[in-house]
Write a protein that holds these residues in place. Structure first.
Motif, PDB file in Angstrom:
ATOM      1  N   LYS A  42       0.834  -1.209   0.000  1.00 12.36           N
ATOM      2  CA  LYS A  42       0.000   0.000   0.000  1.00 12.36           C
ATOM      3  C   LYS A  42       0.870   1.261   0.000  1.00 12.36           C
ATOM      4  N   PHE A  43       1.867   1.303   0.902  1.00 14.85           N
ATOM      5  CA  PHE A  43       2.715   2.492   1.007  1.00 14.85           C
ATOM      6  C   PHE A  43       3.571   2.671  -0.248  1.00 14.85           C
ATOM      7  N   ILE A  44       4.199   1.581  -0.705  1.00 15.31           N
ATOM      8  CA  ILE A  44       5.111   1.697  -1.853  1.00 15.31           C
ATOM      9  C   ILE A  44       4.347   2.030  -3.128  1.00 15.31           C
ATOM     10  N   GLU A  45       3.174   1.426  -3.333  1.00 14.15           N
ATOM     11  CA  GLU A  45       2.399   1.730  -4.537  1.00 14.15           C
ATOM     12  C   GLU A  45       1.929   3.192  -4.531  1.00 14.15           C
ATOM     13  N   THR A  46       1.559   3.689  -3.341  1.00 20.53           N
ATOM     14  CA  THR A  46       1.190   5.112  -3.241  1.00 20.53           C
ATOM     15  C   THR A  46       2.388   5.997  -3.567  1.00 20.53           C
ATOM     16  N   TYR A  47       3.555   5.599  -3.079  1.00 22.82           N
ATOM     17  CA  TYR A  47       4.797   6.338  -3.357  1.00 22.82           C
ATOM     18  C   TYR A  47       5.114   6.313  -4.850  1.00 22.82           C
ATOM     19  N   LEU A  48       4.985   5.140  -5.477  1.00 14.50           N
ATOM     20  CA  LEU A  48       5.277   5.027  -6.915  1.00 14.50           C
ATOM     21  C   LEU A  48       4.314   5.872  -7.742  1.00 14.50           C
ATOM     22  N   ASN A  49       3.041   5.875  -7.365  1.00 13.97           N
ATOM     23  CA  ASN A  49       2.062   6.706  -8.083  1.00 13.97           C
ATOM     24  C   ASN A  49       2.412   8.190  -7.959  1.00 13.97           C
ATOM     25  N   LYS A  50       2.925   8.572  -6.786  1.00 15.89           N
ATOM     26  CA  LYS A  50       3.286   9.978  -6.560  1.00 15.89           C
ATOM     27  C   LYS A  50       4.471  10.394  -7.431  1.00 15.89           C
ATOM     28  N   ALA A  53       3.407  10.669 -11.056  1.00 22.33           N
ATOM     29  CA  ALA A  53       2.642  11.902 -11.300  1.00 22.33           C
ATOM     30  C   ALA A  53       3.555  13.118 -11.354  1.00 22.33           C
ATOM     31  N   ASN A  54       4.673  13.081 -10.609  1.00 26.24           N
ATOM     32  CA  ASN A  54       5.598  14.219 -10.568  1.00 26.24           C
ATOM     33  C   ASN A  54       6.793  14.041 -11.497  1.00 26.24           C
ATOM     34  N   ASP A  55       6.712  13.058 -12.401  1.00 26.76           N
ATOM     35  CA  ASP A  55       7.750  12.814 -13.411  1.00 26.76           C
ATOM     36  C   ASP A  55       9.113  12.567 -12.772  1.00 26.76           C
ATOM     37  N   LYS A  56       9.122  11.734 -11.697  1.00 25.87           N
ATOM     38  CA  LYS A  56      10.367  11.402 -11.007  1.00 25.87           C
ATOM     39  C   LYS A  56      10.691   9.910 -11.105  1.00 25.87           C
ATOM     40  N   PHE A  57       9.922   9.179 -11.913  1.00 24.73           N
ATOM     41  CA  PHE A  57      10.048   7.731 -11.909  1.00 24.73           C
ATOM     42  C   PHE A  57      11.385   7.259 -12.485  1.00 24.73           C
ATOM     43  N   SER A  91      17.820  -9.302  -4.198  1.00 29.32           N
ATOM     44  CA  SER A  91      19.175  -8.814  -4.471  1.00 29.32           C
ATOM     45  C   SER A  91      19.935  -8.443  -3.210  1.00 29.32           C
ATOM     46  N   GLY A  92      19.211  -8.242  -2.093  1.00 27.77           N
ATOM     47  CA  GLY A  92      19.859  -7.826  -0.863  1.00 27.77           C
ATOM     48  C   GLY A  92      20.186  -6.346  -0.816  1.00 27.77           C
ATOM     49  N   GLU A  93      19.691  -5.576  -1.772  1.00 27.89           N
ATOM     50  CA  GLU A  93      20.003  -4.149  -1.837  1.00 27.89           C
ATOM     51  C   GLU A  93      19.053  -3.331  -0.967  1.00 27.89           C
ATOM     52  N   PHE A  94      19.576  -2.248  -0.397  1.00 28.57           N
ATOM     53  CA  PHE A  94      18.783  -1.264   0.320  1.00 28.57           C
ATOM     54  C   PHE A  94      18.616  -0.054  -0.594  1.00 28.57           C
ATOM     55  N   ARG A  95      17.394   0.384  -0.789  1.00 25.98           N
ATOM     56  CA  ARG A  95      17.114   1.455  -1.746  1.00 25.98           C
ATOM     57  C   ARG A  95      16.492   2.661  -1.048  1.00 25.98           C
ATOM     58  N   ARG A  96      16.867   3.841  -1.490  1.00 25.35           N
ATOM     59  CA  ARG A  96      16.414   5.077  -0.866  1.00 25.35           C
ATOM     60  C   ARG A  96      15.056   5.530  -1.403  1.00 25.35           C
ATOM     61  N   PHE A  97      14.205   5.991  -0.503  1.00 29.89           N
ATOM     62  CA  PHE A  97      13.018   6.740  -0.899  1.00 29.89           C
ATOM     63  C   PHE A  97      13.434   8.184  -1.174  1.00 29.89           C
ATOM     64  N   MET A  98      12.774   8.833  -2.119  1.00 34.27           N
ATOM     65  CA  MET A  98      12.970  10.270  -2.323  1.00 34.27           C
ATOM     66  C   MET A  98      12.090  10.994  -1.309  1.00 34.27           C
ATOM     67  N   MET A  99      12.719  11.498  -0.247  1.00 31.34           N
ATOM     68  CA  MET A  99      11.964  12.044   0.875  1.00 31.34           C
ATOM     69  C   MET A  99      11.150  13.273   0.494  1.00 31.34           C
ATOM     70  N   ASP A 100      11.601  14.033  -0.499  1.00 33.93           N
ATOM     71  CA  ASP A 100      10.795  15.181  -0.925  1.00 33.93           C
ATOM     72  C   ASP A 100       9.464  14.736  -1.507  1.00 33.93           C
ATOM     73  N   GLN A 101       9.447  13.506  -2.091  1.00 34.30           N
ATOM     74  CA  GLN A 101       8.204  12.960  -2.629  1.00 34.30           C
ATOM     75  C   GLN A 101       7.366  12.304  -1.526  1.00 34.30           C
ATOM     76  N   VAL A 102       8.038  11.702  -0.537  1.00 31.18           N
ATOM     77  CA  VAL A 102       7.324  11.102   0.601  1.00 31.18           C
ATOM     78  C   VAL A 102       6.540  12.180   1.350  1.00 31.18           C
ATOM     79  N   LYS A 103       7.141  13.368   1.475  1.00 35.45           N
ATOM     80  CA  LYS A 103       6.477  14.467   2.185  1.00 35.45           C
ATOM     81  C   LYS A 103       5.214  14.935   1.472  1.00 35.45           C
ATOM     82  N   LEU A 104       5.112  14.650   0.158  1.00 32.11           N
ATOM     83  CA  LEU A 104       3.929  15.055  -0.606  1.00 32.11           C
ATOM     84  C   LEU A 104       2.797  14.038  -0.495  1.00 32.11           C
ATOM     85  N   MET A 105       3.087  12.868   0.098  1.00 28.73           N
ATOM     86  CA  MET A 105       2.074  11.831   0.257  1.00 28.73           C
ATOM     87  C   MET A 105       1.134  12.167   1.414  1.00 28.73           C
TER      88      MET A 105
END
Length: 592
Positions: A42-50, A53-57, A91-105
């Motif tokens: 739920k959280f990640i799909e909302t983040y991906l949609n955001k 929408a903001n052309d950051k994909f 893969s065992g990788e840790f990936r960063r969220f774009m916090m400026d986009q998280v704040k818009l959620m």
């Protein structure tokens, strides 16, 4: 001396204070993993949609199947979010969220994560360390680049891989152990097309121990078809070990030529001339490099789209096409000029209308009277028709004819040479835009500032090393029963300096791990050379498709004594025949 003691004491106290401060800071950190799959998605799909929408994909690496890792800091103001990451368990990788986009959620969704009123799990020390030191920079000095490049050919992000080449890989989801099955010894240049021994073993991230088992195939083959005029290596039982680290790797293999052999399925020359790689080894140095590519920015994409639109408009304007006016009039022809706010079109001759006028058609007046006649002549006001019932000429005003017939007569005026002049403003909006675009010039500046940005997209791993392969030549009796076991009669062997060779291999894998490829060359002192090239791509879901190509140059082989007799003539083993061979292979694989 006292001053030195004083300075050393101060240095010790400073270090102690920093250490205590660091430990205290660590105690104030609270970290956990979101174990609720519904909330994760739920959280990640909302983040991906955001970000879409903001052309950051384009800058995103997080997937909907990732697991969220949260780190909070206990401060005087209460709990504060310190870090938010997504872990990909494959893969065992840790990936960063774009916090400026998280704040818009929606803040409620973030609050739901922080309150921890759901199923969650503790984070291990190793994960905690990676969480706190993770960097998205894919530098050539970091192990991350090496691991991505190495794992594409050594390890697996899937629990099960099965390929039509006979390769298989099975591992536990959280285990560092895996079962692997391969064919041939590719790094030694003994590709599976020419060496059919199976490799069955247990592997981990660094090393692999295995047994070698003969498969029974006696021919050089690809995709189930035997390659003519070739001579495959023979095989027997043996053992092997190989390893691969970030800078050095290698392998050792041994097959016992003292084992018993059978001539089952062997042709006469195959029994008379058996070649086995009894002992082999390889040691290589490796390094990993990041590969970058130029990616257009949003401004660059817009400019590229504009240029493409202009090019298409220029081509479309020069074609014979239908031009329309605001009044829905249509003229099929070629544009010849657009001067003085006028458009000149050479209207194409309507062959069908001319034939119909000559042959005869039904004409109708506005009074609804009809005659069947052919056209004799036509001018601006009148038309002379030849009535077919009595071959008499009939003259009538064009204005008396039906609207349909008037349009038909107008189409006869265009003979492929006459120009139609139209006011530019009378054209349809689409045709006006087309002409305006065609008049624009395209700037071909290659290094425009802000048009492109260089970003990493793949890792390249280069291996260079020395190999040693001891080949023996021997024979068994082809006239004996196929089920009877025989000892190999060894006539010659290649060892010492003659067994040395050079190994060079380049491996490439994209950052999204969907595509990988390699190029390899092996050459030995004795004159045996093989070249390998391959590529694998994820075409859909768990379905991959790949291709391998092995090239053996002409006269590439090894010379042996054909028997122990002093008078025996030399015999040369040509795995690809004396003229060489190019062996293509296409395969499919499934990843679960």
């Amino acid at each position: 001396m006292n001053l030195n003691i004083f300075n050393n004491s101060h240095l010790f106290l400073m270090r102690l204070v920093l250490l205590i401060g660091f430990l205290f800071a660590q105690e104030n950190l609270i970290s956990w993993e979101v174990a609720d799959p519904t909330l994760n998605r739920k959280f990640i799909e909302t983040y991906l949609n955001k970000i879409i929408a903001n052309d950051k994909f384009d800058d995103n690496s997080i997937q909907a199947s990732d697991v969220i890792m949260i780190q909070m800091e206990n401060t005087e103001r209460g709990l504060v979010l310190k870090r938010l990451r997504a872990k990909n368990y494959d893969s065992g990788e840790f990936r960063r969220f774009m916090m400026d986009q998280v704040k818009l959620m929606d803040p409620k969704l973030m609050d739901e994560l922080i309150k921890r009123k759901y199923k969650w799990g503790e984070i291990s020390k190793r994960e905690l360390s990676e969480l706190e030191s993770y960097s998205t920079v894919d530098n050539i000095l970091q192990e991350r680049s090496f691991k991505r490049a190495r794992d594409a050919f050594w390890w697996s992000t899937s629990q099960l891989e099965i390929a039509t080449t006979g390769n298989a890989f099975i591992r536990g989801r959280s285990s560092s152990q895996a079962f692997r099955m391969e064919m041939g010894l590719q790094d030694l240049g003994l590709h599976r097309q020419m060496f059919k021994n199976l490799l069955l073993g247990i592997s981990n991230d660094i090393s692999s121990a295995y047994v070698l088992i003969p498969s029974g195939s006696k021919d050089v083959s690809s995709m189930g078809k035997t390659v003519d005029n070739t001579h495959a290596l023979s095989g027997t039982y043996g053992v092997g070990f190989k390893f691969d680290t970030h800078s050095i790797g290698g392998q050792v293999n041994y097959m016992d030529a003292g084992n018993s052999f059978k001539n089952k399925g062997m042709k006469g020359y195959q029994a008379l001339h058996m070649v086995l790689p009894t002992a082999s080894g390889l040691v290589y140095w490796s390094n990993t490099f990041g590969l970058n590519r130029s990616i257009p920015t949003s401004m660059g994409k817009e400019m590229a789209s504009r240029k493409s639109e202009i090019r298409k408009a220029k081509k479309e304007k020069d074609k014979t096409r239908t031009w329309k006016t605001k009044n829905n009039e249509a003229y099929k022809g070629k544009l010849i000029s657009t001067e003085n706010n006028k458009v000149a079109i050479i209207v194409e001759k309507n062959e069908k209308a001319h034939k119909e006028a000559e042959k005869g058609r039904l004409w109708t007046t506005k009074e609804d009277k009809s005659i069947r006649a052919s056209v004799v002549t036509v001018n601006k006001k009148e038309v002379i028709l030849l009535r077919q019932s009595d071959d008499k000429r009939v003259t009538t005003k064009i204005s008396n004819l039906s609207d349909y017939d008037q349009e038909f007569l107008e189409s006869l005026t265009w003979d492929g040479e006459t120009e139609k002049i139209i006011d530019f403003e009378d054209l349809s909006s689409e045709d006006k835009r087309l002409i305006r675009l065609s008049k624009q010039e395209i700037s071909e500046t290659k290094n425009s500032t802000g048009m492109k940005v260089s970003k990493p997209f793949a890792s390249l791993r280069l291996k260079v090393g020395l190999s040693l392969v001891e080949f023996i030549h021997g024979s068994i009796d082809s006239t004996q029963s196929a089920s009877e076991k025989q000892n190999l009669d060894i006539s010659d062997r290649i060892n010492n300096i003659d067994a040395l060779g050079i190994f060079v291999k380049a491996e490439v894998v994209t950052d999204n791990k969907k595509t990988k490829g390699y190029a390899q060359i092996n050459t030995s002192v004795t004159g045996l050379t093989t070249l390998g090239l391959g590529m694998d791509h994820n075409v859909w879901g768990m379905f991959n498709m790949g291709a391998n190509f092995v090239y053996i140059p002409n006269n590439s082989g090894i010379e042996f004594q054909s028997s122990r007799s002093a008078k025996s003539k030399p015999w040369t083993w040509y795995p690809g025949g004396i003229d060489g061979a190019f062996i293509p292979e296409i395969y499919f694989s499934l990843h679960f």
